[in-house]
Scaffold this motif. Structure first.
Motif, mmCIF file in Angstrom:
data_model
loop_
_atom_site.group_PDB
_atom_site.id
_atom_site.type_symbol
_atom_site.label_atom_id
_atom_site.label_comp_id
_atom_site.label_asym_id
_atom_site.label_seq_id
_atom_site.Cartn_x
_atom_site.Cartn_y
_atom_site.Cartn_z
ATOM 1 N N GLN A 1 5.849 -9.075 -4.928
ATOM 2 C CA GLN A 1 7.211 -8.702 -5.297
ATOM 3 C C GLN A 1 7.939 -7.888 -4.236
ATOM 4 O O GLN A 1 9.176 -7.889 -4.196
ATOM 5 N N GLU A 2 7.203 -7.172 -3.412
ATOM 6 C CA GLU A 2 7.797 -6.345 -2.359
ATOM 7 C C GLU A 2 7.075 -6.605 -1.039
ATOM 8 O O GLU A 2 6.508 -5.696 -0.434
ATOM 9 N N PRO A 3 7.078 -7.852 -0.559
ATOM 10 C CA PRO A 3 6.265 -8.191 0.613
ATOM 11 C C PRO A 3 6.646 -7.437 1.879
ATOM 12 O O PRO A 3 5.767 -7.074 2.680
ATOM 13 N N GLN A 4 7.924 -7.172 2.091
ATOM 14 C CA GLN A 4 8.324 -6.442 3.293
ATOM 15 C C GLN A 4 7.828 -5.001 3.248
ATOM 16 O O GLN A 4 7.337 -4.473 4.249
ATOM 17 N N LEU A 5 7.965 -4.370 2.090
ATOM 18 C CA LEU A 5 7.436 -3.023 1.930
ATOM 19 C C LEU A 5 5.922 -3.028 2.076
ATOM 20 O O LEU A 5 5.339 -2.153 2.743
ATOM 21 N N PHE A 6 5.278 -4.005 1.469
ATOM 22 C CA PHE A 6 3.821 -4.109 1.521
ATOM 23 C C PHE A 6 3.334 -4.146 2.975
ATOM 24 O O PHE A 6 2.334 -3.516 3.325
ATOM 25 N N GLU A 7 4.036 -4.863 3.839
ATOM 26 C CA GLU A 7 3.638 -4.981 5.239
ATOM 27 C C GLU A 7 3.834 -3.676 6.000
ATOM 28 O O GLU A 7 3.160 -3.431 7.003
ATOM 29 N N ARG A 8 4.731 -2.828 5.537
ATOM 30 C CA ARG A 8 5.004 -1.565 6.236
ATOM 31 C C ARG A 8 3.995 -0.475 5.914
ATOM 32 O O ARG A 8 3.924 0.528 6.622
ATOM 33 N N VAL A 9 3.242 -0.630 4.827
ATOM 34 C CA VAL A 9 2.336 0.434 4.378
ATOM 35 C C VAL A 9 1.125 0.524 5.297
ATOM 36 O O VAL A 9 0.403 -0.455 5.510
ATOM 37 N N ALA A 10 0.889 1.730 5.814
ATOM 38 C CA ALA A 10 -0.274 1.962 6.677
ATOM 39 C C ALA A 10 -1.507 2.314 5.865
ATOM 40 O O ALA A 10 -2.625 1.907 6.214
ATOM 41 N N HIS A 11 -1.310 3.074 4.787
ATOM 42 C CA HIS A 11 -2.439 3.484 3.949
ATOM 43 C C HIS A 11 -2.027 3.447 2.481
ATOM 44 O O HIS A 11 -0.900 3.829 2.131
ATOM 45 N N TRP A 12 -2.953 3.007 1.643
ATOM 46 C CA TRP A 12 -2.788 3.050 0.188
ATOM 47 C C TRP A 12 -3.713 4.125 -0.357
ATOM 48 O O TRP A 12 -4.919 4.110 -0.086
ATOM 49 N N VAL A 13 -3.160 5.063 -1.137
ATOM 50 C CA VAL A 13 -3.931 6.221 -1.591
ATOM 51 C C VAL A 13 -3.602 6.517 -3.050
ATOM 52 O O VAL A 13 -2.651 5.981 -3.623
ATOM 53 N N GLY A 14 -4.394 7.394 -3.665
ATOM 54 C CA GLY A 14 -4.104 7.945 -4.980
ATOM 55 C C GLY A 14 -3.427 9.296 -4.836
ATOM 56 O O GLY A 14 -3.358 9.870 -3.740
ATOM 57 N N ILE A 15 -2.962 9.853 -5.950
ATOM 58 C CA ILE A 15 -2.202 11.101 -5.880
ATOM 59 C C ILE A 15 -3.060 12.255 -5.362
ATOM 60 O O ILE A 15 -2.585 13.075 -4.568
ATOM 61 N N LYS A 16 -4.317 12.349 -5.751
ATOM 62 C CA LYS A 16 -5.157 13.450 -5.255
ATOM 63 C C LYS A 16 -5.438 13.286 -3.770
ATOM 64 O O LYS A 16 -5.484 14.272 -3.025
ATOM 65 N N ASP A 17 -5.624 12.031 -3.334
ATOM 66 C CA ASP A 17 -5.839 11.788 -1.911
ATOM 67 C C ASP A 17 -4.659 12.313 -1.097
ATOM 68 O O ASP A 17 -4.839 12.928 -0.039
ATOM 69 N N TRP A 18 -3.449 12.054 -1.616
ATOM 70 C CA TRP A 18 -2.253 12.465 -0.882
ATOM 71 C C TRP A 18 -2.095 13.985 -0.885
ATOM 72 O O TRP A 18 -1.748 14.588 0.138
ATOM 73 N N VAL A 19 -2.378 14.619 -2.023
ATOM 74 C CA VAL A 19 -2.294 16.081 -2.091
ATOM 75 C C VAL A 19 -3.279 16.710 -1.105
ATOM 76 O O VAL A 19 -2.940 17.654 -0.367
ATOM 77 N N LEU A 20 -4.508 16.185 -1.062
ATOM 78 C CA LEU A 20 -5.491 16.721 -0.121
ATOM 79 C C LEU A 20 -5.071 16.467 1.327
ATOM 80 O O LEU A 20 -5.334 17.293 2.214
ATOM 81 N N LEU A 21 -4.436 15.342 1.581
ATOM 82 C CA LEU A 21 -3.918 15.073 2.930
ATOM 83 C C LEU A 21 -2.889 16.130 3.322
ATOM 84 O O LEU A 21 -2.911 16.646 4.454
ATOM 85 N N ARG A 22 -2.004 16.488 2.417
ATOM 86 C CA ARG A 22 -0.982 17.499 2.720
ATOM 87 C C ARG A 22 -1.575 18.897 2.820
ATOM 88 O O ARG A 22 -1.115 19.704 3.630
ATOM 89 N N LEU A 23 -2.603 19.190 2.026
ATOM 90 C CA LEU A 23 -3.187 20.534 2.031
ATOM 91 C C LEU A 23 -4.189 20.735 3.161
ATOM 92 O O LEU A 23 -4.283 21.837 3.716
ATOM 93 N N CYS A 24 -4.965 19.689 3.457
ATOM 94 C CA CYS A 24 -6.098 19.846 4.367
ATOM 95 C C CYS A 24 -6.007 18.959 5.611
ATOM 96 O O CYS A 24 -6.913 19.010 6.462
ATOM 97 N N ASP A 25 -4.980 18.133 5.694
ATOM 98 C CA ASP A 25 -4.792 17.232 6.832
ATOM 99 C C ASP A 25 -6.000 16.320 7.026
ATOM 100 O O ASP A 25 -6.436 16.052 8.150
ATOM 101 N N THR A 26 -6.567 15.839 5.903
ATOM 102 C CA THR A 26 -7.724 14.941 5.926
ATOM 103 C C THR A 26 -7.502 13.831 4.908
ATOM 104 O O THR A 26 -7.168 14.117 3.753
ATOM 105 N N LEU A 27 -7.684 12.576 5.336
ATOM 106 C CA LEU A 27 -7.456 11.444 4.438
ATOM 107 C C LEU A 27 -8.795 10.940 3.899
ATOM 108 O O LEU A 27 -9.515 10.198 4.566
ATOM 109 N N VAL A 28 -9.143 11.384 2.693
ATOM 110 C CA VAL A 28 -10.396 10.987 2.044
ATOM 111 C C VAL A 28 -10.119 10.682 0.584
ATOM 112 O O VAL A 28 -9.122 11.124 0.012
ATOM 113 N N THR A 29 -11.022 9.908 -0.026
ATOM 114 C CA THR A 29 -10.999 9.713 -1.475
ATOM 115 C C THR A 29 -12.434 9.796 -1.967
ATOM 116 O O THR A 29 -13.372 9.396 -1.275
ATOM 117 N N ASP A 30 -12.618 10.359 -3.126
ATOM 118 C CA ASP A 30 -13.972 10.552 -3.647
ATOM 119 C C ASP A 30 -14.448 9.317 -4.400
ATOM 120 O O ASP A 30 -13.652 8.468 -4.812
#
Length: 516
Positions: free
Chosen positions: A147-176
Motif C-alpha cells: 500500500q505504501e511502496p515508495q515509503l517502504f523503500e525509504r525505510v532503513a530500519h523497522w523497529v518496535g516502540i521500545k527499540d526506538w526509545v532505547l535508540l534515543r536513550l542509549c544510542d544503540t539499536l537492539v531488540t530483545d
C-alpha cells in the motif's frame, strides 16, 4: 563473606498502549515511587490504531524524571518493558518515517488472512510463536510494501516502540528476544531472524535491530538522556522484555503450571513454560521472557475497554468516570444476565481464533432485559472469552495449577468473583497493580545480580485475596460457555458479509432532507 553494598533500587519502565508507567522497587519488592504519563491512541481511519513515537519518548523521560524526584535512595539500574507488536519505520538517521503502528491496528487484516490461508502460515506460526493476525508486524510489513511502496523503500530500519526509545536513550539499536518473539519474524527455537519470514515481508536482516537477550545490560545513557531524566549517564540500562511475559513475572506466575490473567484495556491468559512451542492447531502464541522461560497463551482485544463502551453507550447519564456505578448496575442483574450473551468484539478479536473479522453482538435479547443486563452481559463476555483462551492453553498440553490475576479490572469485587466463577477455578490477586512494571524491575534486578533469579517473584508478589468460585454461578457459566463458543462459528458468515458491506455504509448521522 562481605555483604553486597550496591544499591538495590531498580526503576521499571512499562511503555503501554495508553500510558507509560514508571515504578521504582527495592529487592524486597517494595514500591518506592511511581509515575504514569498518558498519550493518545490515534484512529485516523477505520481500523487504524497508531501513535506518535515522540510523544511516547517524552512520556518515558517525564515519568522517569518524576520518579527520580521522589526517590531518596541511589538507583542501581533502569529496566524496560513495552507493549508488543508495534512497528515503526526509521530513516537512516533513526528518525521515524511512520507512526508507531500498534497491536490494535487492523489495517493488515487481508494480508494476515492470506498468510493464514496457506499451509506455510501455520508452519510459520509454529516456528515464530506469533499467530498470523494483523496485530503482528509481519502482516503490517506486507501492508506497507503493498500500500505504501515508495515509503517502504525509504525505510532503513523497522523497529518496535521500545527499540526506538532505547535508540534515543542509549544510542544503540537492539531488540530483545521477547519483543522479537511477537513480531512473527524470529525463529523462537533458534533465536534468530527467520529467513522465510523476512522474504515474505520483503526486508533483510540488516533492516532489523540486533537480537539480544532480555537481560542484556547497555552501558548507559546519552548525555542528553541523562540530563532529561536526572539519572547518572553511566547508569546500567537493562533492555528488558515484552509487557505480556513481564506481567507473568510481576504477578509471580513464573513456574510451570502458573497462569497469569491480566485485564487492562485488553486482556490475556498466559502460562509459563520452560521450552518454546505452539500447539498443532495454532491456537496459542509463544513469547519469550528469558532463554529458559516462555509464556504460552492468548490475548484478547476487548478487556476493560468493554466497560468503558458500556458507560458511554448504555449509561451516559452516569458521567465520564462511572466505573463503580456501572459495576453496581451490573450487580443488579442475575448471573448469566437472564440468558443474554454478549460477544464483546468491539475492536475485533485475537485469541483463540486469531481473526480480525468478528464484531460485537448481543444474542438472546428480550423485552425483559434492561441496561443492567446488557452491562453485566458485557462483563461476562470478557470473562467467557478469557475462558476460551484458557481452554486453548490446556489444549496445547499445558497443566493449569494456579491462576493469578491483575490489571485495572481487579479493583472490582464483582469482576474478581465473576472471573473465578466463569473459569471455575480459584483466582489469586497479588497486592499492587503494576504487574509489567514490577516485572521489568525484577528482570532488571536479575540482570544486575541483585536477586538470585526471577523465581523470587512468586514470593515477592504477595497474595492479597484468593477468590473461589461460587458453585451455583460456576455451573451456570459452564452451561453458557459452549453457547458462547458456538456463536463465533455461527456468525462467521455474517462477519464476512458485514465487512463486504461496511465500505458502503455511512459512518455518521446525516440530517434528513426537509420535505419538498
Amino acid at each position: 563473606m562481605p555483604q553486597d553494598t550496591r544499591p538495590g533500587v531498580v526503576i521499571g519502565v512499562d511503555i503501554g498502549t495508553t500510558s507509560t508507567k514508571t515504578v521504582a522497587y527495592d529487592t524486597d519488592g517494595r514500591q518506592l515511587a511511581r509515575q504514569s504519563v498518558g498519550y493518545p491512541l490515534d484512529n485516523p481511519q477505520p481500523g487504524y490504531a497508531e501513535q506518535d513515537p515522540q510523544l511516547i519518548l517524552d512520556a518515558v523521560l517525564q515519568s522517569i524524571r518524576a520518579v527520580m524526584a521522589e526517590l531518596t535512595e541511589p538507583v542501581a539500574g533502569l529496566s524496560f518493558g513495552s507493549a508488543m507488536h508495534s512497528l515503526i519505520g526509521l530513516d537512516p538517521a533513526g528518525s521515524p518515517l511512520t507512526p508507531s503502528v500498534t497491536w490494535a491496528d487492523a489495517r493488515a487484516t487481508r494480508q494476515a488472512e492470506r498468510l493464514r490461508a496457506v499451509p506455510s502460515g501455520l508452519a510459520l506460526h509454529r516456528r515464530t510463536g506469533t499467530p498470523m493476525h494483523p496485530m503482528s508486524p509481519l502482516p503490517k510489513l506486507l501492508w506497507y510494501s503493498e500500500q505504501e511502496p515508495q515509503l517502504f523503500e525509504r525505510v532503513a530500519h523497522w523497529v518496535g516502540i521500545k527499540d526506538w526509545v532505547l535508540l534515543r536513550l542509549c544510542d544503540t539499536l537492539v531488540t530483545d528476544h521477547s519483543v522479537a518473539s511477537g513480531t512473527g519474524l524470529m525463529d523462537i527455537h533458534k533465536l534468530k531472524w527467520d529467513s522465510e519470514a523476512l522474504t515474505i515481508a520483503g526486508i533483510t536482516e540488516k533492516q532489523l535491530p540486533q537480537l539480544v537477550s532480555t537481560t542484556t545490560v547497555l552501558p548507559g545513557l546519552t548525555a542528553q538522556a541523562a540530563a532529561a531524566t536526572g539519572l547518572p549517564q553511566r547508569i546500567p540500562v537493562v533492555v528488558g522484555a515484552g509487557d505480556g511475559p513481564l506481567a507473568n513475572l510481576g504477578l509471580g506466575a513464573v513456574r510451570p503450571g502458573m497462569v497469569a490473567c491480566t485485564i487492562g484495556t485488553s486482556g490475556a491468559m498466559r502460562v509459563m513454560v520452560e521450552r518454546p512451542g505452539v500447539d498443532p492447531l495454532g491456537g496459542v502464541f509463544c513469547y519469550a521472557l528469558t532463554e529458559d522461560r516462555w509464556v504460552v497463551g492468548g490475548a484478547i482485544n476487548n478487556g476493560g475497554i468493554v466497560l468503558r463502551w458500556a458507560g458511554e453507550a448504555l449509561a451516559p447519564d452516569l458521567g465520564e468516570r462511572s466505573e463503580e456505578e456501572l459495576v453496581a448496575l451490573a450487580a443488579r442483574a442475575p448471573v448469566g444476565s437472564g440468558g443474554l450473551i454478549m460477544l464483546p468484539y468491539l475492536h475485533s478479536e485475537r485469541a483463540p481464533h486469531w481473526s480480525a473479522l468478528p464484531r460485537g453482538a448481543y444474542v438472546g435479547l428480550t423485552y425483559a432485559h434492561r441496561r443492567e443486563h446488557l452491562i453485566r452481559a458485557a462483563l461476562e463476555g470478557v470473562c467467557q472469552q478469557l475462558a476460551l483462551v484458557l481452554n486453548s492453553v490446556r489444549a496445547a498440553g499445558n497443566e493449569v495449577r494456579e491462576i493469578r490475576a491483575g490489571g485495572g479490572f481487579a479493583r472490582s469485587g464483582l469482576w474478581r468473583q465473576m472471573l473465578a466463577d466463569v473459569l471455575g477455578l480459584p483466582v489469586s490477586f497479588p497486592a499492587g497493580p503494576e504487574g509489567s512494571g514490577f516485572g521489568a524491575a525484577l528482570l532488571g534486578m536479575q540482570a544486575l545480580g541483585l536477586i538470585p533469579s526471577i523465581d523470587v517473584a512468586t514470593d515477592l508478589a504477595q497474595i492479597e485475596e484468593t477468590v473461589r468460585p461460587d458453585p451455583a454461578a460456576a455451573a451456570t457459566y459452564a452451561s453458557l460457555l459452549p453457547l458462547f463458543a458456538e456463536l463465533y462459528e455461527a456468525l462467521a458468515p455474517t462477519f464476512f458479509s458485514m465487512r463486504r458491506l461496511a465500505p458502503g455504509l455511512p459512518t455518521e448521522h446525516s440530517p434528513a432532507a426537509p420535505p419538498a
